[in-house]
Design a protein around this motif. Sequence first.
Motif, PDB file in Angstrom:
ATOM      1  N   GLY A  31       0.712  -1.235  -0.019  1.00 31.29           N
ATOM      2  CA  GLY A  31      -0.068  -0.040   0.098  1.00 31.29           C
ATOM      3  C   GLY A  31       0.913   1.286   0.059  1.00 31.29           C
ATOM      4  O   GLY A  31       0.375   2.401   0.389  1.00 31.29           O
ATOM      5  N   SER A  36       1.581   6.137   2.739  1.00 31.83           N
ATOM      6  CA  SER A  36       0.741   4.950   2.715  1.00 31.83           C
ATOM      7  C   SER A  36      -0.700   5.088   2.338  1.00 31.83           C
ATOM      8  O   SER A  36      -1.083   6.026   3.108  1.00 31.83           O
ATOM      9  CB  SER A  36       0.939   4.007   4.122  1.00 31.83           C
ATOM     10  N   LEU A  61      -2.865   3.192   3.289  1.00 28.93           N
ATOM     11  CA  LEU A  61      -3.569   2.353   4.292  1.00 28.93           C
ATOM     12  C   LEU A  61      -3.927   3.312   5.447  1.00 28.93           C
ATOM     13  O   LEU A  61      -3.182   4.218   5.919  1.00 28.93           O
ATOM     14  CB  LEU A  61      -2.836   1.350   5.034  1.00 28.93           C
ATOM     15  N   PHE A 110      -5.571   0.265  10.283  1.00 30.35           N
ATOM     16  CA  PHE A 110      -5.853  -0.640   9.561  1.00 30.35           C
ATOM     17  C   PHE A 110      -5.175  -1.946   9.786  1.00 30.35           C
ATOM     18  O   PHE A 110      -3.661  -1.724   9.880  1.00 30.35           O
ATOM     19  CB  PHE A 110      -5.802  -0.436   8.098  1.00 30.35           C
ATOM     20  N   THR A 169      -4.385  -6.161   1.999  1.00 27.69           N
ATOM     21  CA  THR A 169      -4.163  -5.044   1.125  1.00 27.69           C
ATOM     22  C   THR A 169      -3.970  -5.266  -0.162  1.00 27.69           C
ATOM     23  O   THR A 169      -3.028  -6.576  -0.402  1.00 27.69           O
ATOM     24  CB  THR A 169      -3.547  -3.940   1.483  1.00 27.69           C
ATOM     25  N   ALA A 177      -3.296  -2.844  -3.374  1.00 28.67           N
ATOM     26  CA  ALA A 177      -3.738  -1.717  -4.144  1.00 28.67           C
ATOM     27  C   ALA A 177      -3.417  -2.015  -5.753  1.00 28.67           C
ATOM     28  O   ALA A 177      -2.567  -2.887  -6.130  1.00 28.67           O
ATOM     29  CB  ALA A 177      -2.401  -0.803  -3.927  1.00 28.67           C
ATOM     30  N   ASP A 180      -7.945   0.087  -3.633  1.00 27.94           N
ATOM     31  CA  ASP A 180      -7.414  -0.919  -3.070  1.00 27.94           C
ATOM     32  C   ASP A 180      -8.460  -2.087  -2.562  1.00 27.94           C
ATOM     33  O   ASP A 180      -9.458  -2.044  -2.489  1.00 27.94           O
ATOM     34  CB  ASP A 180      -6.978  -0.468  -1.565  1.00 27.94           C
ATOM     35  N   VAL A 229      -9.771  -3.997   1.870  1.00 25.73           N
ATOM     36  CA  VAL A 229     -10.105  -2.678   2.004  1.00 25.73           C
ATOM     37  C   VAL A 229     -11.334  -2.464   0.890  1.00 25.73           C
ATOM     38  O   VAL A 229     -12.238  -1.639   1.564  1.00 25.73           O
ATOM     39  CB  VAL A 229      -8.934  -1.925   1.631  1.00 25.73           C
ATOM     40  N   GLN A 240     -11.463   8.282   2.139  1.00 19.11           N
ATOM     41  CA  GLN A 240     -11.384   6.974   1.878  1.00 19.11           C
ATOM     42  C   GLN A 240     -12.875   6.352   1.582  1.00 19.11           C
ATOM     43  O   GLN A 240     -13.639   6.709   2.629  1.00 19.11           O
ATOM     44  CB  GLN A 240     -10.621   6.023   2.723  1.00 19.11           C
TER      45      GLN A 240
END
Length: 370
Positions: A237, A257, A259, A263, A267, A269, A285, A289, A308
Amino acid sequence: MKRVYMLFWAVLVFTSSQAQNKFNLLVGTYTNTCPSNGIYVYEFNADSGNFKLKGSSENVLSPSYLSVSADNKFIYAVNENGTQSTVSAFGYDSASGKVNFINKSDALGADPCHLITDAKNVITANYSGGNITVFKKKPDGSITEGQQVIQHEGKGINVARQEKAHVHMVCFSPDKKYVLSADLGLDKVFVYQYNPDSKNKILTLKGSVNVKAGSGPRHLTFSKDGKLVYLVQELDGTLTTLSYNKNGSLKVIAETSILAKDFKGGTGAAAIKISPDGKFLYVSDRVDVNAIIVYKILKNGGLEKVEQVSTLGKGPRDFAIDPTGNYLLAGHQYTNDIVVFKRDKATGKLTATGKKIELCSPVGLLFTKI
């Protein structure tokens, strides 16, 4: 009479703007997990977010990622099928949405996962093969057999995912003088000088840059002014900013990052895109995620996280922003749909519209003019 003329002019302008804000959405799919014809063409209205199916290919095996010729007459696709993978050329009638197979060639590398094209060549990134293949284009849109294969060698520190080279993307520099290639297995970004008219030395190595060990470079995009490259790394990430100059040199200048700080989980991405106005950066992601992370691009090229947002599905392998910047569409490999988000041009934020396209395993999204 003047009022009638003004009314007529207003209607004409409105009608013209409506027509201008309609585009074709091309979708590449995996065909080995659920019923799919391969490539799908939808008309998308960038004013309303509405869509309708126009056409599709027939019986094409897993055309996951797509690229369209500059004249909008041909589509090129990678067909992911292990060591039996191919690269295909199709005729494309953007008005009707018809997609007609022309020919295909052996990919000369297992599992091609990305490709680019210009007037002379089609260039593919072969993930499992760890190499790049270049095909020449013929006047009728067909492709030759592979004319050049560049093999990457080495491995990274992640034993499970970096046991060898894994080329994940190829990308033209803004001036088309270079081709950049992200290699997930080697934690490197390669820069190749591009010689479009050469017969079998179309790409020659200019240099490479190392990024964070074990991060796994996947996809990259250029800033609107072409001076920066934003690279997302699949395995951990990481989001890396690199400076780029016109002689093809790259230098890492920042890392962050994608993330959330608290978290914990898997992950993966995937895609990275910049809004048409160049002001916002979007990254998807996957795994646990399943979200789009939104960044504001500051005047100095730095990144400021905005939000996000859940993509409301599983496996957002790719997404696309329509050319007006009004909507972002996220394709879900595992929940078999494309979710339509309204995009706030001022803030970059995304809002779910409740609209979605039901489609088997969409993995590559691309807007074209009609």
